[in-house]
Design a protein around this motif. Structure first.
Motif, mmCIF file in Angstrom:
data_model
loop_
_atom_site.group_PDB
_atom_site.id
_atom_site.type_symbol
_atom_site.label_atom_id
_atom_site.label_comp_id
_atom_site.label_asym_id
_atom_site.label_seq_id
_atom_site.Cartn_x
_atom_site.Cartn_y
_atom_site.Cartn_z
ATOM 1 N N HIS A 39 -44.987 -44.965 -21.383
ATOM 2 C CA HIS A 39 -45.001 -45.210 -20.127
ATOM 3 C C HIS A 39 -44.054 -44.497 -19.617
ATOM 4 O O HIS A 39 -42.892 -44.185 -20.025
ATOM 5 N N GLY A 86 -51.868 -53.533 -19.871
ATOM 6 C CA GLY A 86 -53.071 -53.872 -19.082
ATOM 7 C C GLY A 86 -54.299 -54.144 -19.768
ATOM 8 O O GLY A 86 -55.535 -54.184 -19.357
ATOM 9 N N ASN A 87 -54.210 -54.262 -21.189
ATOM 10 C CA ASN A 87 -55.349 -54.538 -21.722
ATOM 11 C C ASN A 87 -54.837 -55.476 -23.081
ATOM 12 O O ASN A 87 -54.152 -55.044 -23.881
ATOM 13 N N HIS A 140 -50.177 -44.353 -21.579
ATOM 14 C CA HIS A 140 -50.583 -45.668 -20.916
ATOM 15 C C HIS A 140 -51.984 -45.206 -20.096
ATOM 16 O O HIS A 140 -53.012 -46.122 -20.433
ATOM 17 N N VAL A 141 -52.042 -44.060 -19.528
ATOM 18 C CA VAL A 141 -53.172 -43.542 -19.077
ATOM 19 C C VAL A 141 -54.436 -43.638 -20.111
ATOM 20 O O VAL A 141 -55.718 -43.692 -19.615
ATOM 21 N N GLY A 145 -59.498 -48.811 -20.087
ATOM 22 C CA GLY A 145 -59.361 -49.861 -18.688
ATOM 23 C C GLY A 145 -58.145 -49.662 -17.992
ATOM 24 O O GLY A 145 -58.163 -50.245 -16.949
ATOM 25 N N ALA A 146 -57.315 -48.648 -18.320
ATOM 26 C CA ALA A 146 -55.918 -48.549 -17.666
ATOM 27 C C ALA A 146 -56.355 -48.016 -16.232
ATOM 28 O O ALA A 146 -57.129 -47.025 -15.877
ATOM 29 N N SER A 147 -55.495 -48.333 -15.317
ATOM 30 C CA SER A 147 -55.472 -47.990 -14.033
ATOM 31 C C SER A 147 -54.391 -46.985 -13.660
ATOM 32 O O SER A 147 -54.071 -46.598 -12.656
ATOM 33 N N HIS A 148 -53.621 -46.813 -14.740
ATOM 34 C CA HIS A 148 -52.295 -45.981 -14.380
ATOM 35 C C HIS A 148 -52.546 -44.625 -14.843
ATOM 36 O O HIS A 148 -53.542 -44.177 -15.555
ATOM 37 N N THR A 149 -51.637 -43.758 -14.311
ATOM 38 C CA THR A 149 -51.759 -42.186 -14.779
ATOM 39 C C THR A 149 -50.684 -41.883 -15.719
ATOM 40 O O THR A 149 -50.487 -40.669 -15.980
#
Length: 167
Positions: A39, A86-87, A140-141, A145-149
């Motif tokens: 991250h 996030g998962n 993290h990307v 289902g991740a919404s982060h880049t």
């Protein structure tokens, strides 16, 4: 006041996250540890630690690596499930490592940050038998289902994986 305690490598500073921000567990007995998730904080090192200590935030990672010198804080014991991916499945089966910086500011990705993070990641992989490759050390990307880049386009994956394999 934070205490210093050692893991296999490197020595880390113990800066515990609020118990409201992770799930107590007994990994790897309760869940196998199969991945490391990389991250980028999008915050300063100090602000990230403060967020993890705030029980209202509902977020944490196992480790935070400071940009300037590669200093590492451990915030959640590896046996516990940090809330970083996030998962739920990835949270239960991974170790989360936050790196101080912003995805669009590559100057935060210092030699010392890469070096210390690679040593930490290599030790984690050795402890759990995780292959030291891009299928098991992911951004993290890449979490479903991740919404982060993060860690973003400036993260040097080739260099990082090479450093992990030579650690």
């Amino acid at each position: 006041m934070a205490k210093t305690r050692a893991v296999a490598y490197p020595p880390t500073e113990w800066v515990p996250a609020s118990p409201s921000n992770y799930t107590a567990s007994n990994r790897p007995s309760s869940y196998p540890v199969t991945h490391v998730v990389v991250h980028v904080t999008q915050e300063t090192y100090a602000d990230t630690l403060a967020i993890f200590q705030n029980p209202a935030k509902k977020v944490s990672a196992h480790y935070v690596v400071r940009s300037a010198d590669g200093h590492i804080a451990q915030c959640v014991s590896e046996r516990n499930v940090a809330w970083h991916a996030g998962n739920w499945t990835y949270n239960t089966r991974s170790i989360g490592i936050e790196h101080e910086g912003w995805v669009d500011q590559p100057e935060y990705f210092t030699d010392e940050m890469y070096r210390q993070s690679a040593l930490l990641t290599a030790a984690i992989c050795d402890r759990y038998g995780i292959p030291k490759d891009r299928q098991h050390i992911i951004g993290h990307v890449e979490v479903p289902g991740a919404s982060h880049t993060d860690p973003g386009r400036y993260w040097d994956w080739s260099r990082y994986i090479r450093m992990i394999n030579f650690a």
